[in-house]
Motif scaffolding. Structure first.
Motif, mmCIF file in Angstrom:
data_model
loop_
_atom_site.group_PDB
_atom_site.id
_atom_site.type_symbol
_atom_site.label_atom_id
_atom_site.label_comp_id
_atom_site.label_asym_id
_atom_site.label_seq_id
_atom_site.Cartn_x
_atom_site.Cartn_y
_atom_site.Cartn_z
ATOM 1 N N LEU A 45 -8.600 0.199 -0.976
ATOM 2 C CA LEU A 45 -7.587 -0.590 -1.460
ATOM 3 C C LEU A 45 -7.216 -0.245 -3.152
ATOM 4 N N PRO A 48 3.522 -1.244 3.577
ATOM 5 C CA PRO A 48 3.167 -0.014 2.979
ATOM 6 C C PRO A 48 4.404 0.936 2.850
ATOM 7 N N CYS A 84 -4.326 -2.753 -7.309
ATOM 8 C CA CYS A 84 -4.614 -2.245 -5.887
ATOM 9 C C CYS A 84 -3.464 -1.718 -5.394
ATOM 10 N N THR A 85 -2.354 -1.915 -5.563
ATOM 11 C CA THR A 85 -1.146 -1.481 -5.154
ATOM 12 C C THR A 85 -0.401 -0.655 -5.994
ATOM 13 N N GLY A 127 -4.737 2.288 -3.019
ATOM 14 C CA GLY A 127 -3.343 2.115 -2.380
ATOM 15 C C GLY A 127 -3.372 2.456 -1.047
ATOM 16 N N LEU A 128 -4.672 2.621 -0.218
ATOM 17 C CA LEU A 128 -4.597 2.982 1.006
ATOM 18 C C LEU A 128 -5.153 1.678 1.926
ATOM 19 N N GLY A 129 -5.022 1.789 3.365
ATOM 20 C CA GLY A 129 -5.533 0.791 4.044
ATOM 21 C C GLY A 129 -5.798 1.263 5.621
ATOM 22 N N LEU A 160 0.701 -1.105 -0.025
ATOM 23 C CA LEU A 160 0.108 0.056 -0.051
ATOM 24 C C LEU A 160 0.841 1.273 0.020
ATOM 25 N N ARG A 161 0.381 2.080 -0.502
ATOM 26 C CA ARG A 161 0.800 3.728 -0.427
ATOM 27 C C ARG A 161 1.085 3.960 1.160
ATOM 28 N N LEU A 164 -0.901 3.192 4.968
ATOM 29 C CA LEU A 164 -1.911 2.295 5.923
ATOM 30 C C LEU A 164 -1.861 3.120 7.099
#
Length: 194
Positions: free
Chosen positions: A72, A113, A189-190, A75-77, A22-23, A25
């Protein structure tokens, strides 16, 4: 949601919204009872996370808590320092924060991330023993991720307005290099950080 349903959510664990690479988290303090009851992060109506995330440019529109899995695709969680739901963060002990910090470090190392954004500078200070930490980028890394401490979006945090929080989240977004108007490539998604 009835008071009984909320009380029944005490100590529930809400699954993370996470994927590898991820970019950012985002890491909350711990789930509220509303989050525990619904299974959706930052679900309390007074919580300003979702509006601030949009206003800062991380998402092209304001997502609802029930749409959390859409993060997602950007690129976020989301995760939490302490996993169990409580009515208030002050119900958590220092030991829980420190143990949560250790688990969070392992999680960040596992998922990789680029940035860990802790929403709640006091939780960051307690979990990682950084007593003098301030809002903004931190010098340390955790599990290989760069760290940014953000204001707590809870409605109880009256010191920060939606506008000032969005400005701070936007500083992080700029540092990450994410362009809110450029969607990730189809099927990914990433996305890579430019």
């Amino acid at each position: 949601m009835t008071p009984e349903e909320l009380l029944a959510a005490r100590d529930r664990i809400v699954p993370d919204v996470v994927a590898g690479g991820l970019r950012v988290l985002f890491c909350g303090i711990n789930p509220s009872l509303m989050t525990g009851a619904t299974g959706h992060h930052f679900a309390h109506p007074g919580n300003r996370f979702w509006p601030v995330l949009h206003l800062s440019g991380f998402t092209p529109r304001q997502l609802k808590p029930s749409e959390q899995d859409e993060l997602l695709t950007h690129g976020l969680g989301i995760t939490n320092v302490v996993a169990r739901a409580t009515a208030r963060a002050d119900e958590l002990s220092t030991e829980e924060f420190r143990a949560g910090g250790e688990l969070l470090s392992a999680k960040v190392e596992q998922f990789g991330p680029s940035w860990l954004a802790v929403v709640g500078v006091t939780a960051y200070r307690t979990a990682f023993g950084e007593r003098r930490a301030q809002i903004g980028p931190q010098e340390r890394t955790i599990g290989g991720a760069r760290v940014w401490a953000l204001p707590n979006p809870s409605g109880l945090n009256a010191h920060w307005t939606v506008r000032t929080m969005a400005e701070e989240f936007a500083r992080l977004r700029t540092a990450v290099g994410q362009e809110a108007s450029v969607p990730p490539a189809p099927g990914r998604c990433t996305p890579e950080i430019p």
